[in-house]
Design an enzyme around this catalytic site. Structure first.
Site, PDB file in Angstrom:
ATOM      1  N   ARG A  57       0.845  -1.281  -0.098  1.00 65.13           N
ATOM      2  CA  ARG A  57      -0.103   0.055  -0.028  1.00 65.13           C
ATOM      3  C   ARG A  57       0.885   1.345  -0.001  1.00 65.13           C
ATOM      4  O   ARG A  57       0.478   2.540  -0.138  1.00 65.13           O
ATOM      5  CB  ARG A  57      -0.926  -0.008   1.374  1.00 65.13           C
ATOM      6  CG  ARG A  57      -2.128  -0.830   0.869  1.00 65.13           C
ATOM      7  CD  ARG A  57      -3.252  -0.325   1.779  1.00 65.13           C
ATOM      8  NE  ARG A  57      -3.065  -1.173   3.226  1.00 65.13           N
ATOM      9  CZ  ARG A  57      -3.669  -0.646   4.306  1.00 65.13           C
ATOM     10  NH1 ARG A  57      -4.143   0.566   4.146  1.00 65.13           N
ATOM     11  NH2 ARG A  57      -3.438  -1.157   5.277  1.00 65.13           N
TER      12      ARG A  57
ATOM     13  N   TYR B  36      30.298  36.686  -1.024  1.00 64.62           N
ATOM     14  CA  TYR B  36      30.592  35.462  -0.778  1.00 64.62           C
ATOM     15  C   TYR B  36      32.097  35.444  -0.379  1.00 64.62           C
ATOM     16  O   TYR B  36      33.112  35.939  -0.674  1.00 64.62           O
ATOM     17  CB  TYR B  36      30.973  34.721  -2.532  1.00 64.62           C
ATOM     18  CG  TYR B  36      31.350  33.361  -2.445  1.00 64.62           C
ATOM     19  CD1 TYR B  36      30.812  32.242  -1.542  1.00 64.62           C
ATOM     20  CD2 TYR B  36      32.898  32.808  -2.786  1.00 64.62           C
ATOM     21  CE1 TYR B  36      31.384  30.907  -1.233  1.00 64.62           C
ATOM     22  CE2 TYR B  36      33.059  31.710  -2.636  1.00 64.62           C
ATOM     23  CZ  TYR B  36      32.632  30.680  -1.747  1.00 64.62           C
ATOM     24  OH  TYR B  36      33.214  29.529  -1.623  1.00 64.62           O
TER      25      TYR B  36
END
Ligand code: UD1
Ligand code: CA
Length: 452
Positions: free
Chosen positions: A13, A361
């Site tokens: 199921r 960065y």
């Protein structure tokens, strides 16, 4: 004790290519949760019965303390336990668990095993309003006499609301005897483990039925809807534990912990946050809405503002991160430092009181104390093949839109003019600038449109 975990079933199921017990709850396979409960009981043996999905299950959860026994084909729960028999120690009782029942408390299991070490057969049962599908506990004058599977039950038996959770404990030599007597003459043509109850009664052995502290402890996963329901139950118990320890949650229903979260007092966590791996938040930390924190530790009073993503980072006391910041593995932020919006950091140490407030960065860098990193600054740490380090000493000021082409060093107290592309070291206490000199051309005219 011996522990046998049944994990060979198909899980039809779930409608999935993944074996059912490898589906995750709180980020870990269902079977990993059951193994954790099992290990908490300090057993002499853990035998896992696998089958459906082949080697995928043992490969995913391989560990030295586990014995894996293959059940192929799968001919029922009794047949599954038979596969474990060669590995069981007779002098201690055997506890049977299901690999798809992830939330049982170790305390409930310890209580269940106790009668089995005194020679009884001990089963865990539950009263359900809707017992459909479960094995029913049949009693005679109050004593458990047998379990009848739903598919084998007549109308009167189906009306019984006490059901078998499937979890049980038995004295091991008796278990061997009872399993040897099983037959598959029933509605499903399977060897039912549940038939050992009638066998025990025939042997004159007492059958003890105990109930778990909470009904949800014995809920199993058969469908994705049930898995989602158990996930919510699990998360709610985590939220309750945190609130009891003095954590303020904006909404205990909107918090997901997929690992361990340790918090000091007066931590505040806003809605929609996900915690993964090992996360530690010291006293007074606040985490804004929709943040993801994986394997991080935050010092006292540190603040993480909305929509930030922190992975493998250490944040010092009184530091401020976000909104919209990304800290990648190896980032260490000093006390009182600031990492602002749209700033990404990786493998970088940012000293106390230093700031990178906007759009930058910073990777593979060593940044001293009280450094200011201007908007748009980038460490060019990668030459296409190797990574190089950038070193920025204390009190340096990095002007906006600077590129630091590593390896490179900025000396103590140095200032870099905005727009600098730094390819050689910048000396301490001086202004270094690399950009075309600004010129203005007098009398210059804008071009005008040509006439055809
Ligand atoms: C079983 C019980 C039932 C109980 C219910 C609780 C039996 C005969 N029935 O029924 O009384 O109310 O659990 O959920 O025991 N498994 C194997 N090999 C097999 C068959 C099953 O390893 O050949 C494993 C499954 O992976 C699962 C567990 O055993 O973890 C239970 O199997 P499942 O098919 O769900 O049993 P039920 O029919 O639900
Ligand atoms: Ca089941």
């Amino acid at each position: 004790m011996n522990i046998v975990i049944l994990a060979a079933g198909k899980g039809t199921r779930m409608h999935s290519d993944l074996p059912k017990v490898l589906h995750t709850l709180a980020g870990r396979p269902l079977l990993a949760h059951v193994l954790e409960q099992a290990r908490a009981l300090k057993p002499q043996r853990i035998v896992v019965i696998y089958g459906h999905g082949g080697d995928a299950v043992p490969r995913a959860l391989a560990s030295d303390d586990l014995v894996w026994a293959l059940q192929s084909p799968q001919r029922g729960t009794g047949h599954a336990v038979m596969q474990a028999l060669p590995h069981l120690i007779d002098s201690v009782p055997t506890l049977v668990l299901y690999g798809d029942v992830p939330l049982t408390a170790a305390q409930s299991l310890a209580t269940l095993v106790e009668p089995a070490s005194q020679g009884a057969l001990s089963i865990l049962t539950l009263d359900l309003d809707d017992p459909t599908g479960y094995g029913r506990i049949v009693r005679d004058c109050g004593r458990v006499v047998r379990i009848v599977e739903h598919k084998d039950a007549d109308g009167a038996t189906r009306a019984i609301r006490e059901v078998n959770t499937g979890i049980l404990a038995a004295p091991t030599p008796a278990l061997r005897r009872w399993l040897a007597g099983l037959s598959d003459n029933n509605a499903q043509g399977e060897y039912y483990l549940t038939d050992i109850v009638a066998a025990a009664v025939a042997d004159g052995v007492v059958v003890e039925a105990t109930q778990p502290a909470h009904d949800w402890e014995t809920l199993g996963v058969n469908s994705r809807a049930q898995l989602a329901q158990l996930e919510r139950i699990y998360q709610r118990t985590q939220a309750d534990r945190l609130m009891e320890a003095g954590v303020a949650l904006a909404d205990p229903a909107r918090l997901d912990i997929r690992g361990t979260l340790e918090c000091g007092r007066d931590v505040f966590i806003d809605v929609g946050c996900v915690f993964e791996g090992q996360v530690r938040l010291a006293a007074g930390v606040t985490v804004g809405p929709y943040c993801v924190l994986r394997n991080v530790s935050l010092g006292e009073r540190a603040q993480v503002l909305a929509f930030s993503h922190l992975d493998g980072a250490q944040v010092g006391a009184d530091a401020r991160v976000g909104p919209y910041a990304r800290l990648r593995p190896g980032t260490e932020l000093g006390e009182g430092s600031h990492v602002g919006n749209f700033v990404e950091m990786k493998a970088t140490r940012l000293g106390a009181g230093s700031k990178a407030n906007h759009l930058a960065y910073v990777g593979d860098a060593e940044v001293g104390e009280r450094v200011n990193i201007g908007a748009g600054t980038i460490t060019c740490n990668y030459d296409g093949v190797n990574k190089h380090r950038t070193i920025i000493e204390d009190d340096a000021f990095i002007g906006s839109d600077t590129q630091l082409v590593a390896p490179v060093r900025v000396g103590k107290g140095a200032t870099l003019g905005a727009g600098t592309t730094l390819t050689r070291d910048a000396p301490a206490d001086q202004l270094t600038v690399s950009r075309a000199r600004q010129t203005a051309i007098p009398g210059w005219k804008r071009p005008t449109r040509k006439k055809d």
